[in-house]
Structures are given as structure tokens and as C-alpha cells.
Design a protein around this motif. Structure first.
Motif, short mmCIF file in Angstrom:
data_model
loop_
_atom_site.label_atom_id
_atom_site.label_comp_id
_atom_site.label_asym_id
_atom_site.label_seq_id
_atom_site.Cartn_x
_atom_site.Cartn_y
_atom_site.Cartn_z
N ILE A 251 0.86 -1.19 0.00
CA ILE A 251 0.00 0.00 0.00
C ILE A 251 0.90 1.24 0.00
N GLY A 252 1.36 1.60 -1.17
CA GLY A 252 2.19 2.78 -1.35
C GLY A 252 1.48 3.79 -2.23
N PRO A 253 2.18 4.81 -2.68
CA PRO A 253 1.56 5.80 -3.57
C PRO A 253 1.09 5.17 -4.87
N GLY A 254 1.74 4.07 -5.29
CA GLY A 254 1.30 3.38 -6.48
C GLY A 254 -0.10 2.80 -6.32
N LEU B 193 18.08 -12.75 -12.26
CA LEU B 193 16.96 -12.49 -11.36
C LEU B 193 17.18 -11.21 -10.56
N VAL B 194 18.42 -10.99 -10.12
CA VAL B 194 18.75 -9.75 -9.42
C VAL B 194 18.48 -8.55 -10.32
N GLY B 195 18.88 -8.66 -11.58
CA GLY B 195 18.64 -7.57 -12.53
C GLY B 195 17.17 -7.27 -12.71
N ALA B 196 16.35 -8.33 -12.83
CA ALA B 196 14.91 -8.15 -13.02
C ALA B 196 14.27 -7.50 -11.80
N VAL B 197 14.62 -7.98 -10.61
CA VAL B 197 14.04 -7.42 -9.39
C VAL B 197 14.51 -5.99 -9.17
N ALA B 198 15.81 -5.73 -9.44
CA ALA B 198 16.33 -4.36 -9.27
C ALA B 198 15.64 -3.40 -10.23
N LEU B 199 15.37 -3.85 -11.46
CA LEU B 199 14.64 -3.01 -12.42
C LEU B 199 13.25 -2.68 -11.89
N GLY B 200 12.57 -3.70 -11.36
CA GLY B 200 11.24 -3.46 -10.80
C GLY B 200 11.28 -2.51 -9.61
N CYS B 201 12.27 -2.69 -8.74
CA CYS B 201 12.40 -1.80 -7.57
C CYS B 201 12.70 -0.37 -7.99
N ALA B 202 13.55 -0.21 -9.01
CA ALA B 202 13.88 1.13 -9.50
C ALA B 202 12.64 1.81 -10.07
N ALA B 203 11.81 1.03 -10.78
CA ALA B 203 10.57 1.59 -11.32
C ALA B 203 9.65 2.03 -10.19
N TYR B 204 9.53 1.19 -9.18
CA TYR B 204 8.73 1.56 -8.01
C TYR B 204 9.29 2.80 -7.32
N GLN B 205 10.62 2.86 -7.21
CA GLN B 205 11.24 3.94 -6.46
C GLN B 205 10.92 5.30 -7.04
N ALA B 206 10.84 5.38 -8.37
CA ALA B 206 10.48 6.65 -9.01
C ALA B 206 9.12 7.11 -8.53
N GLY B 207 8.15 6.19 -8.51
CA GLY B 207 6.82 6.53 -8.01
C GLY B 207 6.79 6.81 -6.52
N ASN B 208 7.63 6.10 -5.75
CA ASN B 208 7.66 6.31 -4.30
C ASN B 208 8.11 7.73 -3.95
N ILE B 209 9.21 8.17 -4.57
CA ILE B 209 9.73 9.51 -4.29
C ILE B 209 8.72 10.57 -4.72
N GLY C 128 4.59 6.90 0.51
CA GLY C 128 5.74 7.10 -0.37
C GLY C 128 7.06 6.93 0.35
N PHE C 129 7.15 7.50 1.55
CA PHE C 129 8.43 7.47 2.26
C PHE C 129 8.77 6.07 2.74
N THR C 130 7.79 5.35 3.31
CA THR C 130 8.07 3.98 3.75
C THR C 130 8.44 3.09 2.57
N SER C 131 7.75 3.28 1.44
CA SER C 131 8.07 2.50 0.24
C SER C 131 9.42 2.91 -0.34
N ALA C 132 9.79 4.21 -0.18
CA ALA C 132 11.09 4.68 -0.65
C ALA C 132 12.23 4.05 0.15
N LEU C 133 11.95 3.63 1.37
CA LEU C 133 12.93 2.88 2.16
C LEU C 133 12.91 1.40 1.78
N THR C 134 11.71 0.87 1.53
CA THR C 134 11.55 -0.56 1.29
C THR C 134 12.10 -1.01 -0.05
N ALA C 135 11.82 -0.25 -1.12
CA ALA C 135 12.21 -0.69 -2.47
C ALA C 135 13.74 -0.84 -2.62
N PRO C 136 14.55 0.16 -2.24
CA PRO C 136 16.01 -0.04 -2.35
C PRO C 136 16.51 -1.17 -1.46
#
Length: 397
Positions: free
Chosen positions: A25-28, A92-108, A278-286
Motif C-alpha cells: 500500500i504505497g503511492p502506487g 533475477l537480481v537484474g529483473a528485481v532491481a529493475l522493478g524496484c527502481a521503477a517503483y522507487q520513481a513513483g515512491n519519491i 511514499g516514504f516507507t516504500s522509498a525505504l523498502t524498495a532499495p
């Protein structure tokens, strides 16, 4: 003899596993669900019902792997592929990191948008403040207490949405049909994938893969089931509340809608909740990207490789924030990207939970569990492939 489940231990397990629902349950979620409700009414409510049940199926399988083997999902994947494990792990690390980076843009962008509803401070300064705070907390590893506090604010915001949803006149039959009958109104595909991607969050499978250690299967299943159902219910309430919006969605319009329904405090609560989400997700995604890399590649939490992963994910979000990107399109795109990546992670999980070399027979998937997991995999794969095909057609047109 199986361990009995008392009311106290059951409640404790629900609170223990509430990290899963709090993480998705983030900004997304706020953006995608509100936008879906405002554009298509209840037409995409079925995606939230499907993805809530899908989250329970996948998280239960991950926790069962940990209880059975004592290993995290990343460790199991690494061992099950033998000589190819390093190549698989890196991919797999690359795929997950890409997904987290996409989320992080929305989180911030979501966190900044929440603060912007409360103050006139320029967004550039707010982005920098959030970025520096995340770096300090992640470097020190002391973000848990703050994340729990902000998670409470997000939950209260969810209660406000639930109250608004109950004030809307809906027929029971219409609501039931919207929950169980899949429909895809025109131009709704990206949002449909986004609603699934914002609920069945791929990185949560790795982030929480070790959380079930020490629990019985009964405790784990009750905890995951009820915690995720609560989170899914909040997402559905946000979508239903979104049907009240007139015209194009924006955070300001959503805040005004809540204020009109529950009073002026609704606007303040929405702004604080959006910032907290947003802030909690900005900590969680990275953190999730780094934890996944550590689990799959064997890094230490103090290594520079581990830190560079979460710094890289955080840098993506800060870049979008400092460029003053429009938050809503970025957030919707992030959810859709993760919806497309979800089948990849699900395939690895499916293989791991049925691996006879690592998982005792009594902990492997039953036939029914394989059917349920296969359904999640097929639906997300079809929607994701369809989305990619449409994108290719537009490029070639």
C-alpha cells in the motif's frame, strides 16, 4: 502433533505478517486504484480480488519454503539450478532491481506530492530532503521504527477510504459481479496490469522470504491470509472511492473528494498518508533490491556491492523527482513494469517450491496449490505479453 493456534498467537501472526500488506500500500496503490475507479468505475475491481488471492498463494509458498528448508527464496533458487545458479541469480537480481527502481520513481514522487499538499516548499527541496533522509536511514540500518510509525498513518488513511467507500450506494449484485467477472474496458490494459503489479509486488517475495522462520504452518497461513486480505480490502476501498472523482485524476482532486466526504481533516489525512506511503516504500524498495542481491549472490550487508544496489535504486527515484516529472504517469508505468516482471519471478518460485531435492514432500505444493500458482502465472503472463505486443504495434505504426 501440529502446533495449535491460540487467539493470541493468531493475532500476533497477523500483526507479524502485516509488513506484506503495508509494503504494497504505497503511492502506487493510491494512484492506480483511484485512477481505475475514476476512469472505469468498478470494471477493474476483479483485478484486485485476483491479485489479493494471488499474493496469498505466492507469499504462503515462499514462507513454506523457508519453514521447510531454513533457506531464503534466493538461497533455494541458487541451489536448485546447480552450475547455472550464478547466471540465473544475476538475471533475477537484474529483473528485481529493475522493478524496484521503477517503483522507487513513483515512491519519491508520491512522497513529495503528499508534502506538497501541505506546504508551498519547492518540490526540488522536498525531493532532496527525502533523498538524504533515505540515505541516512538505509546506511545506518535504523529505518524500522520510523517505517512502523509511518505505516500506522497509511493504515489510518486506508480506514478513511474504507469509510468513504461505505457511503457510496452500490448494489450487492453489481459489486459481486465486479469482483469475480473479468472485464477489460477499452484502454484499460495498462491499468489492469498496474493493479496486479501494485498488489503482488515481486520484490516482497524476496524481502519477506525469511520472515516465517520459527512459525508453524498454521500460524503462517492465518497470518498471511488475514494480513493480505486487510491490505487488499483497503486497495478495493480506494478504487471504490475513486468512482466519486469527476474528470481527470490528480492528488489534489482526491484530497478534495475526501474532504467533501469526511470533513477538512480528510485532506490532511490524505496528504500525510500519501507522504507516509511514499516514504516507507522509498525505504523498502532499495532495501528489497539489496536484500534480493545479497540472498542470491551471497553478499554481506556491509559490502559496497550491497550498498551500491540500494544506492542505485534510490538514485533512479531521486532523478525522476529532481526532474520534476509528473507523478501520476510515472507511478502507473512503474506498476505496469512490475506486472510484466511478475511472471518471471513466479516461474522461479513455482520451480523452487516443487524441487524434490530441497523441499520435503509434505511441504511441496499440492496439485491444487500448483493449479492456483499456475493460474497467477498464466494470467499475468498473458496480460504482460499483450501489453508488450500493443507497445510494439504502436512503435511500428
Amino acid at each position: 502433533m501440529p502446533k495449535s493456534l491460540s487467539f493470541r498467537s493468531g493475532l500476533g501472526s497477523v500483526l507479524f505478517w502485516s509488513v506484506i500488506s503495508a509494503a504494497f500500500i504505497g503511492p502506487g496503490t493510491v494512484t492506480t486504484c483511484s485512477l481505475a475507479g475514476s476512469r472505469f468505475g468498478l470494471g477493474l475491481l476483479w483485478t484486485l480480488a485476483f491479485s489479493t488471492l494471488g499474493t496469498i498463494v505466492l507469499q504462503e509458498a515462499v514462507a513454506r519454503i523457508t519453514i521447510a528448508s531454513g533457506l531464503s527464496l534466493g538461497e533455494v533458487v541458487g541451489r536448485s539450478y546447480g552450475a547455472r545458479s550464478r547466471v540465473v541469480a544475476v538475471g533475477l537480481v537484474g529483473a528485481v532491481a529493475l522493478g524496484c527502481a521503477a517503483y522507487q520513481a513513483g515512491n519519491i514522487l508520491g512522497a513529495v506530492s503528499g508534502l506538497a499538499l501541505l506546504s508551498d516548499v519547492p518540490s526540488t527541496y522536498l525531493t532532496a530532503l527525502i533523498g538524504v533522509s533515505c540515505i541516512v536511514l538505509l546506511w545506518r540500518g535504523s529505518q524500522k521504527l520510523l517505517a512502523n510509525f509511518l505505516g500506522i498513518i497509511v493504515f489510518v488513511m486506508g480506514v478513511a477510504f474504507a469509510y468513504v467507500a461505505t457511503q457510496i450506494q452500490l448494489s450487492f449484485g453489481g459489486l459481486a459481479r465486479a469482483l469475480v467477472l473479468p472485464t477489460l474496458p477499452a484502454d484499460s490494459l495498462v491499468l489492469a496490469i498496474g493493479l496486479i503489479g501494485t498488489t503482488i509486488v515481486p520484490y516482497n517475495l524476496f524481502l519477506a522470504s525469511g520472515i516465517g522462520r520459527g512459525q508453524s504452518l498454521t500460524e503462517m497461513r492465518w497470518g498471511i491470509g488475514l494480513a493480505v486480505l486487510i491490505g487488499g480490502g483497503i486497495s478495493m476501498a480506494i478504487l471504490v472511492s475513486g468512482t466519486l472523482l469527476l474528470g481527470e485524476f490528480s492528488f489534489q482532486i482526491m484530497a478534495d473528494t475526501l474532504a467533501n466526504r469526511v470533513g477538512s481533516w480528510g485532506r490532511i489525512l490524505f496528504a500525510l498518508g500519501l507522504f507516509a506511503a511514499g516514504f516507507t516504500s522509498a525505504l523498502t524498495a532499495p532495501l528489497a533490491a539489496a536484500v534480493t542481491a545479497r540472498s542470491l549472490l551471497g553478499w554481506s550487508v556491509t559490502s559496497w556491492s550491497y550498498r551500491l544496489v540500494w544506492l542505485g535504486v534510490l538514485a533512479v527515484g531521486l532523478t525522476f523527482g529532481l526532474l520534476n516529472s509528473r507523478p501520476v504517469p510515472v507511478i502507473i508505468a512503474a506498476q505496469a513494469i512490475n506486472g510484466v516482471l511478475l511472471p518471471v519471478v513466479t516461474i522461479f518460485l513455482f520451480r523452487a517450491v516443487n524441487d524434490s531435492r530441497l523441499i520435503p514432500v509434505e511441504y511441496r505444493n499440492t496439485r491444487l496449490q500448483n493449479v492456483a500458482m499456475g493460474l497467477v502465472m498464466v494470467v499475468t503472463l498473458l496480460l504482460g505479453s499483450w501489453n508488450i505486443w500493443q507497445a510494439i504495434q504502436k512503435l511500428l505504426a
